[in-house]
Design a protein around this motif. Structure first.
Motif, short mmCIF file in Angstrom:
data_model
loop_
_atom_site.label_atom_id
_atom_site.label_comp_id
_atom_site.label_asym_id
_atom_site.label_seq_id
_atom_site.Cartn_x
_atom_site.Cartn_y
_atom_site.Cartn_z
N TYR A 1 0.84 -1.19 0.00
CA TYR A 1 0.00 0.00 0.00
C TYR A 1 0.88 1.25 0.00
O TYR A 1 1.62 1.49 0.95
CB TYR A 1 -0.93 0.00 1.22
CG TYR A 1 -1.90 -1.16 1.21
CD1 TYR A 1 -3.15 -1.04 0.65
CD2 TYR A 1 -1.53 -2.40 1.75
CE1 TYR A 1 -4.05 -2.11 0.62
CE2 TYR A 1 -2.41 -3.46 1.73
CZ TYR A 1 -3.67 -3.31 1.16
OH TYR A 1 -4.52 -4.38 1.14
N ILE B 1 4.07 4.00 -10.01
CA ILE B 1 2.62 3.93 -10.20
C ILE B 1 2.32 3.67 -11.68
O ILE B 1 2.94 4.26 -12.57
CB ILE B 1 1.94 5.24 -9.74
CG1 ILE B 1 2.33 5.55 -8.30
CG2 ILE B 1 0.43 5.13 -9.90
CD1 ILE B 1 1.97 4.46 -7.31
N MET C 1 -4.01 0.62 -11.55
CA MET C 1 -3.81 0.23 -10.16
C MET C 1 -5.01 0.68 -9.34
O MET C 1 -5.56 1.76 -9.53
CB MET C 1 -2.54 0.86 -9.59
CG MET C 1 -1.26 0.17 -10.00
SD MET C 1 0.19 0.89 -9.15
CE MET C 1 1.45 -0.31 -9.56
N VAL D 1 -7.12 2.03 -6.14
CA VAL D 1 -6.86 3.08 -5.14
C VAL D 1 -7.97 3.00 -4.10
O VAL D 1 -9.15 2.84 -4.43
CB VAL D 1 -6.84 4.48 -5.78
CG1 VAL D 1 -6.54 5.54 -4.73
CG2 VAL D 1 -5.80 4.53 -6.89
N ARG E 1 -9.61 3.78 -9.43
CA ARG E 1 -8.40 3.23 -10.04
C ARG E 1 -7.64 4.32 -10.77
O ARG E 1 -8.20 5.35 -11.17
CB ARG E 1 -8.75 2.10 -11.01
CG ARG E 1 -9.52 2.56 -12.23
CD ARG E 1 -9.96 1.39 -13.09
NE ARG E 1 -10.73 1.85 -14.26
CZ ARG E 1 -10.18 2.10 -15.45
NH1 ARG E 1 -8.87 1.94 -15.63
NH2 ARG E 1 -10.92 2.50 -16.45
N VAL E 2 -6.34 4.10 -10.95
CA VAL E 2 -5.48 5.03 -11.67
C VAL E 2 -5.80 4.94 -13.16
O VAL E 2 -5.83 3.84 -13.73
CB VAL E 2 -4.00 4.73 -11.43
CG1 VAL E 2 -3.10 5.65 -12.26
CG2 VAL E 2 -3.65 4.86 -9.95
N SER F 1 -0.65 11.38 -10.62
CA SER F 1 -1.54 10.41 -11.28
C SER F 1 -2.98 10.86 -11.13
O SER F 1 -3.36 11.43 -10.10
CB SER F 1 -1.36 9.01 -10.68
OG SER F 1 -0.04 8.54 -10.85
N VAL G 1 -6.86 9.69 -10.74
CA VAL G 1 -7.61 8.55 -10.22
C VAL G 1 -9.08 8.76 -10.54
O VAL G 1 -9.67 9.79 -10.19
CB VAL G 1 -7.42 8.40 -8.70
CG1 VAL G 1 -8.26 7.25 -8.16
CG2 VAL G 1 -5.95 8.18 -8.37
N VAL H 1 -2.51 3.61 -2.96
CA VAL H 1 -2.43 2.92 -4.25
C VAL H 1 -1.97 1.49 -3.95
O VAL H 1 -0.97 1.28 -3.26
CB VAL H 1 -1.44 3.61 -5.20
CG1 VAL H 1 -1.39 2.88 -6.53
CG2 VAL H 1 -1.84 5.07 -5.40
N GLU I 1 -0.41 -1.93 -4.75
CA GLU I 1 0.56 -2.57 -5.63
C GLU I 1 0.57 -4.07 -5.35
O GLU I 1 0.83 -4.50 -4.24
CB GLU I 1 1.95 -1.97 -5.41
CG GLU I 1 3.02 -2.51 -6.34
CD GLU I 1 4.36 -1.85 -6.12
OE1 GLU I 1 5.38 -2.46 -6.51
OE2 GLU I 1 4.39 -0.75 -5.52
#
Length: 284
Positions: free
Chosen positions: A121, A148, A152, A154, A163-164, A172, A174, A278, A280
């Motif tokens: 995270y 990022i 991905m 969020v 999401r991104v 970024s 979102v 975000v 990962e």
């Protein structure tokens, strides 16, 4: 004749001296009262002095008032500056206390999540949000330089928020769940927490009036019911598995009665976001 004129002048001078001495003695004698010439002279001099002193006192009072006004103005200015600084310090303290509380909650959140899965995270601050109510996106201060990537997931401390969709070197964009629709790019495959292999549905809409997410394509035989916790299923690998989204508040028959639909109350608030995470997924 000249001699007589000289004697006359001497006599006048001596008479004047005698009168002057007599007056002096009369004036400074041991009397307790003044003669009317003395009183008249004294009253006249006193009145003239008083008449001259009034303007002088007025002028002196004016300059004293000006000086006091200047002092009061400076004191007032200093008090205003102190009050302004105090207000700024109070606001900063309140903001730091609120941030400290959020970060403590975030720390507890990440610790709990790390115990349940292997996701990483990445905490980010919300840098900006879109003013367009029909294009709900936020900008976070993590980007390509921070690892990022697009798509991905969020989330906030409460649950999934989006999401991104776009990445720049340091920031970024979102897209929030309020932009869900039936397109494959925005729909989310979901299931029920604790019955991950038994329930299934697709989140593909958001009701702006009620603030509810719309879950469709629920099989008629599915045991999904009010109070169930909806989580991401991981199907399609767009969103990692097991991220909490919200709670089922109702279930009804869908179009043609083939599948059912449900309304889901999201855990996360999409307004006034300050810090987000975000997600990962290792290996992706």
């Amino acid at each position: 004749m000249f001699k007589w004129m000289g004697n006359k002048r001497l006599l006048v001078l001596m008479s004047g001296v005698i009168v002057f001495v007599a007056l002096m003695g009369f004036t400074f004698g041991g009397r307790g009262t003044m003669s009317w010439p003395e009183g008249f002279l004294k009253d006249t001099v006193t009145w003239v002095q008083g008449w001259l002193n009034k303007p002088a006192r007025s002028v002196a009072g004016f300059f004293e008032d000006v000086r006091r006004l200047s002092v009061l103005y400076e004191e007032n200015r200093q008090l205003k500056l102190t009050l302004t600084q105090y207000a700024k310090d109070t606001a900063r303290l309140n903001d730091l206390e609120a941030q400290n509380k959020r970060l403590k909650e975030a720390l507890g959140f990440t610790e709990r999540q790390q115990q349940s899965n292997q996701y990483k995270y990445r905490i980010a601050e919300v840098y900006a949000s879109s003013p367009d109510p029909f294009n709900n996106t936020i900008v976070i201060n993590l980007g390509e330089k921070d690892g990022i990537q697009a798509n991905m997931a969020v989330m906030s401390v409460e649950g999934l928020i989006g999401r991104v969709v776009k990445v720049s070197p340091f920031y970024s964009n979102v897209q929030l769940l309020t932009e869900l629709d039936s397109s494959a790019a925005k729909a989310i495959a979901v299931t029920v927490k604790g019955r991950e292999n038994e329930s299934f549905g697709i989140l593909e809409g958001y009701d702006r009036e009620t603030g509810m997410l719309i879950m469709n394509k629920i099989p008629k035989a599915d045991q999904l019911t009010k109070g169930d916790i909806v989580v991401t299923s991981g199907v399609g690998q767009l969103f990692p598995r097991g991220i909490e989204i919200g709670e089922v508040v109702s279930r009804d028959e869908g179009d043609f009665g083939i599948t059912h639909t449900a309304l889901v109350k999201p855990f996360a608030s999409f307004n006034h976001l300050r810090e987000v995470f975000v997600i990962e997924v290792p290996g992706l």
